[in-house]
Design an enzyme around this catalytic site. Structure first.
Site, PDB file in Angstrom:
ATOM      1  CB  SER B 194     -46.795  40.233 -72.544  1.00 46.92           C
ATOM      2  OG  SER B 194     -45.635  39.962 -73.285  1.00 46.92           O
ATOM      3  CG  HIS B 404     -43.156  39.609 -81.392  1.00 45.73           C
ATOM      4  ND1 HIS B 404     -43.550  38.293 -81.466  1.00 45.73           N
ATOM      5  CD2 HIS B 404     -43.553  40.037 -80.172  1.00 45.73           C
ATOM      6  CE1 HIS B 404     -44.148  37.947 -80.337  1.00 45.73           C
ATOM      7  NE2 HIS B 404     -44.157  38.990 -79.530  1.00 45.73           N
ATOM      8  CG  HIS B 443     -42.940  35.923 -73.124  1.00 46.15           C
ATOM      9  ND1 HIS B 443     -42.172  36.157 -74.241  1.00 46.15           N
ATOM     10  CD2 HIS B 443     -43.708  37.033 -72.960  1.00 46.15           C
ATOM     11  CE1 HIS B 443     -42.482  37.337 -74.742  1.00 46.15           C
ATOM     12  NE2 HIS B 443     -43.397  37.902 -73.982  1.00 46.15           N
TER      13      HIS B 443
END
Lengths: 156, 594
Positions: B194, B404, B443
């Site tokens: 990031s 995540h 992303h």
């Protein structure tokens, strides 16, 4: 309760408590049971101006406490200190730049020469409680609450 | 003895890892030249950059170093180099700090050096661009961190649902003027983080992961001097505009801080917080988490290693400080021109925990955190008082953090929250038709919607794919845009292209449950909080990875309002988002101060 093997210093000694006096004298020098401290006991409040230590935490500063928790993923394979957390950590904030530590953590220092091996089992740490901001001189890690461990026991 | 041998083997593994790093450096052991900005960089005319030339693996013996720009010696273009020194790669460097490229068009940079009698050469080419005519007074850059296309799909399903295959409604980010695909790789690796990707949006320059606002190939090497490139907040401030950053993460985290900072390592959050206060980089509105980087070390919970009270510093500069949703709502946005709001010691809580579960164990005392919508509205209200316009970055940060952790319900509900903030930005853009709104991920993630789950059945028995994927039963009776029940009878089957070993139980976890935990340096599936009949899914990542990781897939960008036609193309490099913004705003640094 199984004593946790604490690395090189204790590897050949049957992984007993760190403080040899506890075993050799046949009596525990801390006859009074250490005060049990829980993670929910650490802070009395949280605001955007700062957290507040609980009265219980403040009153126990300097005395021997015991605390149950989990060893966070460590900075290196053999440890002279580690971070005790309320829940198992899935990430390693030491090595993952995406990750942050929660507020309610306790830094555990091991006594001279003792080393610990990482474990995911729940553990109980017993030792002297230190309260207040401290910057580790080697790693720069800033902590608020610390235990200088006399012993670390595995609970499973 | 078993433990002893394990410790020794781990130590050996660490030494071998260090050796491997040394080997990768040695691969380039013949002398080589590196030039920053890198080849094929696009540079905004008049933007301030550091121009740096390195002669590496030269043992410090390089001589006759000749640097020319379009054939003219650098000393005649920029004057003498402002700093020289050694590089971490056994070389030397010269840097011209704070220079500008003023003439639009192509620039060719050639460098030659003599190392031990052998001449080494390198040539790179830049394109210098000038912004076009001003089209927009304001830009609102909305970054859904890790907003992979499937999170947009899943959020549309959870929020609007479908009838006979047609959506019952669309997200705000679905109804925009233009869409394009964005490529996200950095200069040193295929998969970005990031910091690197947000830095590309903020500066127009790609760098290496972990770095922001500086060129480097390896930010983890200490004792190096990064080559800075000017960012959007610095430019907007020089143009007399107001600036703001809003995020649900620590406000010192990568995405918000890339808008103003120059730093090699994103994890150096105390230094980032300090830079946030520097006059040329200081946003007028700062709203998010991470208060502990602003507290003096004498304050309980502080992460700072010094006694600086940054909240007091900001208040001294006229910032109103707020620490809760209630205090934020009470701000008189008509009179406040500077606003600092910090609503959690660390990252703010996901929407599910702030407004649905509200567990004291999760909120830990921060039980009055604002929504991203409330923060976005307050930021726009304060910033829009400046007639010169404003730049505002709004980040839905926890989409990524929950991906995540493979907690897709929290990630997707935060996507809905982010989308409602997009709606507020679009409503503002509609008032005067003078605002560009960009919605983009930094992303991708490896998330995928591959069917539905009938939660009345155990494990895989509830999985429906193809024609057995019956429509989910999400409902929104109260019309707030969020599903009334996070986990109704039929939910989504969500898969992950990469993952550690984990237990898949196809169930929502009201109490978050980490997919894996680290045991002796190896990620191990975490059974705590998972159903008894959960499937153990073998990991397809290296064993030290306890979480799902980013993917290199293109991400969707949708844009709305003045200047959005810049994105009327199929494929967009991430650095072009910066140029779309400066083009919309007509930012021409050569004209600043005239």
């Amino acid at each position: 309760m199984a004593a946790l093997c604490l690395g090189l210093a204790m590897a050949l000694a049957g992984c007993a408590a760190l403080d040899p006096a506890a075993d050799s004298s046949g009596r525990d020098p801390r006859a009074a049971a250490p005060e049990a401290l829980r993670f929910s006991d650490l802070y009395a409040g949280s605001t955007s101006r700062g957290l507040a230590f609980s009265e219980k935490l403040r009153s126990l500063a300097g005395s021997v406490v015991s605390m149950k928790g989990f060893m966070a993923p460590p900075l290196k394979p053999a440890l002279d200190f580690f971070v005790l957390t309320a829940q198992p950590m899935s990430v390693c904030p030491f090595c993952d730049t995406d990750a942050s530590w929660p507020a309610d953590i306790v830094l555990v220092y091991l006594k001279d020469g003792a080393l610990a091996s990482p474990t995911t089992a729940p553990i109980q740490v017993t030792g002297a409680l230190e309260v207040g901001s401290h910057t580790d001189p080697v790693t720069g890690f800033v902590s608020q609450v610390r235990i200088v461990a006399d012993r670390v026991d595995m609970l499973e | 003895m078993r433990k002893l041998s394990k410790i020794l083997s781990l130590a050996l593994a660490v030494m071998m890892a260090a050796g491997a790093q040394g080997a990768s450096l040695a691969e380039d052991a013949s002398p080589s030249i590196r030039i920053f900005p890198v080849d094929r960089a696009t540079i905004l005319a008049g933007a301030v950059v550091d121009f740096k030339v390195e002669v590496n693996y030269s043992g410090g013996t390089a001589d006759d170093v000749a640097v020319t720009l379009d054939g003219v010696p650098a000393v005649d273009v920029f004057g003498a180099a402002t700093s020289e020194g050694i590089t971490p790669e056994d070389g030397t460097y010269a840097m011209w700090e704070g220079v500008t490229f003023t003439r639009p068009g192509a620039v060719e940079v050639s460098v030659s050096a003599n190392v031990n009698g052998i001449t080494t050469e390198k040539t790179v080419a830049y394109t210098v661009l000038e912004a076009g005519e001003k089209k927009a007074r304001n830009v609102i850059l909305m970054i859904g961190d890790g907003l992979a296309q499937p999170t947009r799909t899943a959020a549309r399903i959870m929020s609007k649902n479908l009838t006979e295959g047609r959506f019952n409604g669309y997200l705000n980010m679905d109804v925009m003027d233009v869409a394009t695909l964005v490529t996200t790789s950095g200069i040193a690796a295929l998969v970005t983080d990031s910091a690197n990707s947000a830095s590309a949006y903020a500066t127009g320059h790609k760098t290496a992961n972990n770095a922001m606002g500086v060129y480097t190939y390896n930010p983890n090497v200490d004792d190096q001097v990064g080559a800075k490139v000017e960012n959007i907040i610095e430019l907007a401030k020089r143009a007399g505009m107001s600036t703001g950053i809003v995020s649900t993460s620590e406000i010192t985290d990568a995405t918000p801080s890339a808008m103003f900072t120059h730093i090699l390592k994103r994890s150096n959050m105390q230094a980032i917080a300090d830079q946030m206060f520097l006059e040329g980089q200081r946003p007028d509105v700062i709203l998010g988490g991470g208060a502990w980087w602003f507290w003096p070390s004498t304050t309980t919970g502080s992460k700072r290693a010094d006694e600086r009270d940054l909240i007091a510093d900001f208040e001294g500069e006229g910032y109103a400080f707020v620490g809760s949703a209630t205090e934020l709502a009470a701000v008189d946005t008509a009179s406040a021109s500077r606003l600092l709001g910090l609503f959690n010691s660390g990252n703010m809580s996901p929407y599910v925990d702030k407004f649905i579960e509200k567990s004291p164990d999760i909120l830990k005392g921060f039980d009055d955190q604002p929504s991203l919508m409330a923060m976005t509205k307050a930021a726009i209200d304060v910033l829009s008082q400046n007639e010169e316009g404003f730049f505002l970055m709004v980040e839905g940060a926890l989409i990524d953090k929950q991906e995540h952790a493979m907690d897709w319900e929290r990630a997707v509900v935060d996507t809905i929250e982010f989308d409602q903030a997009v709606g507020i930005a679009k409503d503002f853009a509609d008032i005067n038709d003078d605002t560009l709104v960009i919605v983009v991920a930094d992303h991708s993630h490896s998330i995928s919607v591959y069917g539905t789950i009938d939660t009345s059945k155990p494990g895989l028995e509830g999985l429906g794919v193809y024609e057995n994927a019956k429509f989910p039963t999400y409902a929104d009776e109260d019309g707030d845009g969020f599903p009334d029940v996070i986990s109704p009878d039929i939910t989504l089957a969500i898969g992950w292209g990469n993952h550690p070993s984990y237990y898949e139980d196809f169930r929502y976890h009201a109490v978050p449950s980490a997919p894996a935990v680290i045991v002796d340096d190896v990620a191990v599936a975490n059974a705590n909080g998972r159903a008894e009949d959960a499937l153990l899914i073998a990991g397809n990542l290296t064993p030290e990875q306890p979480q799902e990781v980013h993917s290199a897939d293109d991400v969707t960008l949708t844009a709305y309002g003045a200047g959005s036609s810049y994105f009327n193309k199929t494929l967009t490099d991430n650095t072009e988002v910066f140029f779309a913004m400066v083009n919309a705003l007509g930012l021409n640094p050569l004209e600043f101060g005239k």
